[in-house]
Design a protein around this motif. Structure first.
Motif, PDB file in Angstrom:
ATOM      1  N   GLU A 187       0.824  -1.206   0.000  1.00 58.84           N
ATOM      2  CA  GLU A 187       0.000   0.000   0.000  1.00 58.84           C
ATOM      3  C   GLU A 187       0.861   1.260   0.000  1.00 58.84           C
ATOM      4  OE1 GLU A 187      -3.631   2.071   2.588  1.00 58.84           O
ATOM      5  OE2 GLU A 187      -2.612   0.274   3.326  1.00 58.84           O
ATOM      6  N   VAL A 188       1.916   1.265   0.816  1.00 62.49           N
ATOM      7  CA  VAL A 188       2.817   2.415   0.888  1.00 62.49           C
ATOM      8  C   VAL A 188       3.560   2.601  -0.431  1.00 62.49           C
ATOM      9  CG1 VAL A 188       4.888   3.333   2.008  1.00 62.49           C
ATOM     10  CG2 VAL A 188       3.091   2.273   3.391  1.00 62.49           C
ATOM     11  N   MET A 189       4.015   1.495  -1.032  1.00 57.18           N
ATOM     12  CA  MET A 189       4.736   1.565  -2.304  1.00 57.18           C
ATOM     13  C   MET A 189       3.849   2.108  -3.415  1.00 57.18           C
ATOM     14  SD  MET A 189       7.941   0.775  -2.465  1.00 57.18           S
ATOM     15  CE  MET A 189       8.085   0.337  -4.188  1.00 57.18           C
TER      16      MET A 189
ATOM     17  N   VAL B 149       2.426   9.104  -6.141  1.00 47.60           N
ATOM     18  CA  VAL B 149       2.809  10.516  -5.969  1.00 47.60           C
ATOM     19  C   VAL B 149       3.913  10.889  -6.947  1.00 47.60           C
ATOM     20  CG1 VAL B 149       3.866  12.178  -4.396  1.00 47.60           C
ATOM     21  CG2 VAL B 149       2.084  10.633  -3.555  1.00 47.60           C
ATOM     22  N   ILE B 150       4.936  10.015  -7.068  1.00 50.10           N
ATOM     23  CA  ILE B 150       6.084  10.308  -7.929  1.00 50.10           C
ATOM     24  C   ILE B 150       5.705  10.300  -9.400  1.00 50.10           C
ATOM     25  CG2 ILE B 150       8.353   9.478  -8.666  1.00 50.10           C
ATOM     26  CD1 ILE B 150       8.695   8.346  -5.809  1.00 50.10           C
ATOM     27  N   LEU B 151       4.910   9.313  -9.800  1.00 44.66           N
ATOM     28  CA  LEU B 151       4.610   9.130 -11.225  1.00 44.66           C
ATOM     29  C   LEU B 151       3.346   9.847 -11.693  1.00 44.66           C
ATOM     30  CD1 LEU B 151       5.405   5.312 -11.521  1.00 44.66           C
ATOM     31  CD2 LEU B 151       6.833   7.205 -12.304  1.00 44.66           C
ATOM     32  N   LEU B 152       2.475  10.196 -10.756  1.00 45.24           N
ATOM     33  CA  LEU B 152       1.207  10.829 -11.149  1.00 45.24           C
ATOM     34  C   LEU B 152       1.104  12.275 -10.672  1.00 45.24           C
ATOM     35  CD1 LEU B 152      -1.259   7.865 -10.457  1.00 45.24           C
ATOM     36  CD2 LEU B 152      -0.397   8.632 -12.658  1.00 45.24           C
ATOM     37  N   LEU B 153       1.172  12.482  -9.361  1.00 44.47           N
ATOM     38  CA  LEU B 153       0.931  13.818  -8.820  1.00 44.47           C
ATOM     39  C   LEU B 153       2.060  14.795  -9.132  1.00 44.47           C
ATOM     40  CD1 LEU B 153      -0.725  13.048  -5.370  1.00 44.47           C
ATOM     41  CD2 LEU B 153      -1.793  13.424  -7.599  1.00 44.47           C
ATOM     42  N   VAL B 154       3.314  14.349  -9.030  1.00 42.79           N
ATOM     43  CA  VAL B 154       4.444  15.244  -9.321  1.00 42.79           C
ATOM     44  C   VAL B 154       4.464  15.654 -10.797  1.00 42.79           C
ATOM     45  CG1 VAL B 154       6.956  15.444  -9.402  1.00 42.79           C
ATOM     46  CG2 VAL B 154       5.852  14.463  -7.387  1.00 42.79           C
ATOM     47  N   PRO B 155       4.402  14.707 -11.757  1.00 41.64           N
ATOM     48  CA  PRO B 155       4.352  15.124 -13.166  1.00 41.64           C
ATOM     49  C   PRO B 155       3.145  15.998 -13.487  1.00 41.64           C
ATOM     50  CG  PRO B 155       4.898  12.801 -13.022  1.00 41.64           C
ATOM     51  CD  PRO B 155       4.507  13.236 -11.650  1.00 41.64           C
ATOM     52  N   LEU B 156       1.972  15.642 -12.915  1.00 43.91           N
ATOM     53  CA  LEU B 156       0.784  16.450 -13.172  1.00 43.91           C
ATOM     54  C   LEU B 156       0.959  17.866 -12.632  1.00 43.91           C
ATOM     55  CD1 LEU B 156      -2.092  16.676 -14.242  1.00 43.91           C
ATOM     56  CD2 LEU B 156      -2.911  15.802 -12.042  1.00 43.91           C
ATOM     57  N   SER B 157       1.563  18.000 -11.450  1.00 49.73           N
ATOM     58  CA  SER B 157       1.815  19.333 -10.885  1.00 49.73           C
ATOM     59  C   SER B 157       2.735  20.139 -11.786  1.00 49.73           C
ATOM     60  CB  SER B 157       2.429  19.199  -9.493  1.00 49.73           C
ATOM     61  OG  SER B 157       1.564  18.520  -8.612  1.00 49.73           O
ATOM     62  N   LEU B 158       3.789  19.511 -12.309  1.00 50.12           N
ATOM     63  CA  LEU B 158       4.711  20.195 -13.218  1.00 50.12           C
ATOM     64  C   LEU B 158       4.012  20.617 -14.501  1.00 50.12           C
ATOM     65  CD1 LEU B 158       7.870  17.929 -12.792  1.00 50.12           C
ATOM     66  CD2 LEU B 158       7.477  20.202 -11.817  1.00 50.12           C
ATOM     67  N   ILE B 159       3.116  19.757 -14.989  1.00 51.97           N
ATOM     68  CA  ILE B 159       2.353  20.085 -16.206  1.00 51.97           C
ATOM     69  C   ILE B 159       1.451  21.291 -15.963  1.00 51.97           C
ATOM     70  CG2 ILE B 159       0.524  19.276 -17.755  1.00 51.97           C
ATOM     71  CD1 ILE B 159       1.725  16.453 -17.444  1.00 51.97           C
ATOM     72  N   LEU B 160       0.758  21.298 -14.836  1.00 49.02           N
ATOM     73  CA  LEU B 160      -0.156  22.399 -14.519  1.00 49.02           C
ATOM     74  C   LEU B 160       0.605  23.710 -14.321  1.00 49.02           C
ATOM     75  CD1 LEU B 160      -2.650  20.602 -12.101  1.00 49.02           C
ATOM     76  CD2 LEU B 160      -2.975  21.162 -14.526  1.00 49.02           C
ATOM     77  N   ILE B 161       1.778  23.625 -13.675  1.00 49.32           N
ATOM     78  CA  ILE B 161       2.607  24.824 -13.504  1.00 49.32           C
ATOM     79  C   ILE B 161       3.068  25.347 -14.853  1.00 49.32           C
ATOM     80  CG2 ILE B 161       4.821  25.667 -12.610  1.00 49.32           C
ATOM     81  CD1 ILE B 161       4.451  23.711 -10.254  1.00 49.32           C
ATOM     82  N   SER B 162       3.503  24.435 -15.735  1.00 48.39           N
ATOM     83  CA  SER B 162       3.949  24.828 -17.076  1.00 48.39           C
ATOM     84  C   SER B 162       2.833  25.542 -17.824  1.00 48.39           C
ATOM     85  CB  SER B 162       4.400  23.597 -17.867  1.00 48.39           C
ATOM     86  OG  SER B 162       5.512  22.988 -17.264  1.00 48.39           O
ATOM     87  N   TYR B 163       1.623  24.993 -17.753  1.00 46.62           N
ATOM     88  CA  TYR B 163       0.515  25.599 -18.495  1.00 46.62           C
ATOM     89  C   TYR B 163       0.008  26.878 -17.843  1.00 46.62           C
ATOM     90  CZ  TYR B 163       0.263  22.084 -22.058  1.00 46.62           C
ATOM     91  OH  TYR B 163       0.566  21.299 -23.139  1.00 46.62           O
TER      92      TYR B 163
END
Length: 267
Positions: free
Chosen positions: A153-155, A161-175
């Motif tokens: 569950e922790v993994m 978070v690393i593969l979904l939330l972090v990239p999505l946050s970077l995408i939203l910041i870029s846009y």
């Protein structure tokens, strides 16, 4: 077609089409790892898959899905550099950097798939042999386990978070930065061109991240089996199928390149 056109037409030898070619190849692999076996089970009298086939399908689906998460973030950075740093774009997005970012995305997807696949397959099954889904996906395999694994569950959450939330946050910041830059542009033609280019990528991001985050970041016991199948079908088959259409039907550069290649062949 996108890969061939991007390779044959010299005017498309740019970072944007290098990333788009990688995305096209990735989506081709992603769909191929799932659809053939799904069609066999839909049309055949038996709905089965070998254990080895299930493991391979599970691993490759994880690998390609995680790689696409990272690659979409890389493409968002490319759009940011093109719109917000146009004079320095060629210096920023030099070929070596583009290749390294794509390689990082592929290796990141491979590493996460190896970790999750090995942990999932170690869980005891207690005799359960039926995967209640149209392919061997991690949530369906986890529900077959007869023990609760806190480590798993922790993994899953950490990699989510690393593969979904972090990239999505970077995408939203870029846009968000791109939107500020677009507002200041006075040329209507250039404004529309930027919106078409970025709009295609943003549409793909919405379809892909929206469904996969719902599946992997929400507690598994709160998602019904039919609901899970619908969202899984959307991000594993519908989105990769729509990606080429979204990128090409709204893209005049690709259409022009196809016409140039066909014209040369006719001559």
């Amino acid at each position: 077609t996108i890969i061939l056109v991007s390779y044959l037409d010299s005017q498309l030898h740019t970072p944007m089409y290098f990333f788009l070619s990688n995305l096209s190849f990735l989506d081709l692999c992603y769909a191929t790892s799932i659809i053939p076996q799904m069609l066999v089970n839909l049309w055949g009298p038996t709905k089965s898959i070998t254990y080895g086939g299930c493991v391979l399908q599970f691993f490759f689906a994880l690998d390609f899905g995680a790689t696409e998460c990272l690659l979409l973030a890389v493409m968002a950075y490319d759009r940011y550099a093109a719109v917000c740093q146009p004079l320095h774009y060629a210096v920023i997005m030099h070929p070596q950097l583009c290749q390294n970012m794509v390689l990082t995305a592929w290796l990141g997807g491979l590493g996460s798939a190896l970790m999750l696949c090995s942990l999932t397959l170690r869980l005891p099954r207690c005799g359960h042999r039926e995967v209640d889904n149209f392919f061997c996906e991690m949530p369906a395999l986890l529900k077959m386990a007869c023990v609760y694994s806190k480590v798993m569950e922790v993994m899953v959450f950490a990699l989510g978070v690393i593969l979904l939330l972090v990239p999505l946050s970077l995408i939203l910041i870029s846009y968000a930065i791109i939107t500020q830059a677009v507002v200041r542009i006075k040329s209507t033609a250039k404004w529309h061109k930027i919106l078409n280019t970025c709009g295609s990528h943003l549409m793909v991001v919405t379809f892909f991240y929206g469904t996969i985050i719902y599946m992997y970041m929400k507690p598994q016991n709160s998602i019904s089996q039919d609901e899970g199948k619908f969202f899984t079908f959307f991000y594993t088959i519908v989105t990769p199928t729509l990606n080429p259409l979204i990128y090409t039907l709204r893209n005049k550069d690709v259409k022009s390149a196809v016409k140039r290649i066909l014209y040369v062949e006719k001559r």
